[in-house]
Design a protein around this motif. Structure first.
Motif, PDB file in Angstrom:
ATOM      1  N   GLN A 130      -9.277 -13.833  -9.126  1.00 28.18           N
ATOM      2  CA  GLN A 130      -8.820 -13.162 -10.338  1.00 28.18           C
ATOM      3  C   GLN A 130      -8.338 -11.744 -10.065  1.00 28.18           C
ATOM      4  O   GLN A 130      -7.720 -11.117 -10.932  1.00 28.18           O
ATOM      5  N   LYS A 131      -8.647 -11.209  -8.876  1.00 29.85           N
ATOM      6  CA  LYS A 131      -8.260  -9.839  -8.524  1.00 29.85           C
ATOM      7  C   LYS A 131      -7.047  -9.795  -7.598  1.00 29.85           C
ATOM      8  O   LYS A 131      -6.751  -8.755  -7.010  1.00 29.85           O
ATOM      9  N   VAL A 132      -6.361 -10.909  -7.460  1.00 26.84           N
ATOM     10  CA  VAL A 132      -5.244 -10.972  -6.524  1.00 26.84           C
ATOM     11  C   VAL A 132      -4.163  -9.960  -6.871  1.00 26.84           C
ATOM     12  O   VAL A 132      -3.707  -9.197  -6.021  1.00 26.84           O
ATOM     13  N   ARG A 133      -3.731  -9.946  -8.112  1.00 25.69           N
ATOM     14  CA  ARG A 133      -2.655  -9.036  -8.502  1.00 25.69           C
ATOM     15  C   ARG A 133      -3.042  -7.582  -8.291  1.00 25.69           C
ATOM     16  O   ARG A 133      -2.235  -6.775  -7.821  1.00 25.69           O
ATOM     17  N   TYR A 134      -4.278  -7.217  -8.637  1.00 27.41           N
ATOM     18  CA  TYR A 134      -4.725  -5.832  -8.468  1.00 27.41           C
ATOM     19  C   TYR A 134      -4.657  -5.414  -6.996  1.00 27.41           C
ATOM     20  O   TYR A 134      -4.067  -4.380  -6.658  1.00 27.41           O
ATOM     21  N   TRP A 135      -5.257  -6.230  -6.112  1.00 24.25           N
ATOM     22  CA  TRP A 135      -5.310  -5.846  -4.703  1.00 24.25           C
ATOM     23  C   TRP A 135      -3.931  -5.901  -4.062  1.00 24.25           C
ATOM     24  O   TRP A 135      -3.609  -5.067  -3.206  1.00 24.25           O
ATOM     25  N   PHE A 136      -3.106  -6.874  -4.458  1.00 26.13           N
ATOM     26  CA  PHE A 136      -1.767  -6.959  -3.877  1.00 26.13           C
ATOM     27  C   PHE A 136      -0.945  -5.725  -4.233  1.00 26.13           C
ATOM     28  O   PHE A 136      -0.295  -5.120  -3.371  1.00 26.13           O
ATOM     29  N   ASP A 137      -0.967  -5.341  -5.502  1.00 23.37           N
ATOM     30  CA  ASP A 137      -0.216  -4.152  -5.914  1.00 23.37           C
ATOM     31  C   ASP A 137      -0.777  -2.881  -5.285  1.00 23.37           C
ATOM     32  O   ASP A 137      -0.028  -1.962  -4.954  1.00 23.37           O
ATOM     33  N   PHE A 138      -2.106  -2.847  -5.109  1.00 15.51           N
ATOM     34  CA  PHE A 138      -2.747  -1.653  -4.559  1.00 15.51           C
ATOM     35  C   PHE A 138      -2.453  -1.482  -3.072  1.00 15.51           C
ATOM     36  O   PHE A 138      -2.225  -0.360  -2.589  1.00 15.51           O
ATOM     37  N   LEU A 139      -2.431  -2.578  -2.312  1.00 19.82           N
ATOM     38  CA  LEU A 139      -2.289  -2.500  -0.860  1.00 19.82           C
ATOM     39  C   LEU A 139      -0.860  -2.722  -0.374  1.00 19.82           C
ATOM     40  O   LEU A 139      -0.570  -2.500   0.801  1.00 19.82           O
ATOM     41  N   ARG A 140       0.026  -3.164  -1.258  1.00 23.63           N
ATOM     42  CA  ARG A 140       1.377  -3.524  -0.846  1.00 23.63           C
ATOM     43  C   ARG A 140       2.127  -2.401  -0.136  1.00 23.63           C
ATOM     44  O   ARG A 140       2.896  -2.679   0.805  1.00 23.63           O
ATOM     45  N   PRO A 141       1.990  -1.126  -0.490  1.00 21.62           N
ATOM     46  CA  PRO A 141       2.798  -0.094   0.172  1.00 21.62           C
ATOM     47  C   PRO A 141       2.403   0.190   1.624  1.00 21.62           C
ATOM     48  O   PRO A 141       3.139   0.896   2.321  1.00 21.62           O
ATOM     49  N   TYR A 142       1.283  -0.337   2.099  1.00 18.38           N
ATOM     50  CA  TYR A 142       0.749   0.097   3.388  1.00 18.38           C
ATOM     51  C   TYR A 142       1.026  -0.941   4.482  1.00 18.38           C
ATOM     52  O   TYR A 142       0.932  -2.148   4.265  1.00 18.38           O
TER      53      TYR A 142
END
Length: 240
Positions: free
Chosen positions: A83-95
């Motif tokens: 359920q936290k996939v979108r949160y973590w993907f958006d949070f870590l995507r720039p790195y």
């Protein structure tokens, strides 16, 4: 607050809203625009001079390992909660990380990050350290000219491999039966986890989806993290 202040506040909010809507509309229009008739682009090297030199040194120092360059951080981890996939993907995507050192079966053992000339971002470094520590991946950040000697790089991975392998012991009575039961439990939990991922609505081939193809792959000296956690839980429960 006077009526004049309220008027300016309302005008500011209206201007901000209009700017936001205009930006969204421009972005949508660009995405739906027809494809260009001429692609005015040219190739460039995937690695700069420092990265090419570092890649060559890492491959020479670690010939038994696979060294991958320029990976997104989301390629090295996945959230425990679907359920936290979108949160973590958006949070870590720039790195991204400069190099990932992997075992023969693709398990990431260590990350070597080259610091830019202007210095690393403190926030980015803290995020990478936290993510890789949670995934039990060693992290090294340095300038290209300050890369550790070959012996230190080899010792880094050798220490991790030694810490991950338990000392050989004699199997107690009923050990093989317990191991078979544990394997069945692990397979059941993996099936349940895959079902939860399917219900999460995220594409199954995304960076954050579990890879069922690894379940039947030959095991390396590093056990899968999920199986290791399940085994540790079973052992703790048996000692109570």
């Amino acid at each position: 607050m006077t009526s004049l202040h309220w008027l300016f506040l309302l005008l500011g909010c209206a201007a901000a809203g209009a700017t936001f809507a205009l930006g969204r509309r421009s972005s949508t229009r660009l995405q739906r625009a027809p494809l260009p008739t001429e692609w005015a682009l040219m190739a460039r090297p995937a690695l700069n001079a420092d990265e090419r030199r570092t890649l060559r040194l890492l491959r020479e120092a670690l010939p038994q390992h696979i060294v991958l360059a320029k990976l997104p951080l989301v390629r090295l981890c996945q959230p425990r909660d679907p359920q936290k996939v979108r949160y973590w993907f958006d949070f870590l995507r720039p790195y991204h990380v400069s190099f990932a050192v992997c075992s023969a079966n693709g398990r990431v053992l260590a990350v070597v990050d080259l610091e830019p000339e202007r210095g690393p971002s403190r926030r980015g470094t803290r995020i990478k350290q936290a993510v890789l520590e949670a995934c039990r991946i060693r992290y090294l950040s340095c300038r290209a000219e300050n890369l550790p000697p070959v012996g230190d790089l080899q010792l880094l991975l050798r220490q991790q491999g030694t810490a991950s392998r338990p000392a050989p012991i004699n199997s107690p009575p009923g050990f093989h039966q317990a191991r078979s039961t544990l394997s069945d439990t692990v397979r059941t939990r993996r099936a349940e986890r895959s079902a939860r991922w399917a219900d999460s609505g995220y594409p199954q081939d995304s960076f954050f989806a579990p890879d069922s193809r690894l379940d039947g792959a030959p095991s390396s000296e590093f056990a899968p993290l999920a199986a290791a956690d399940d085994a540790a839980t079973a052992t703790a429960n048996s000692r109570r």
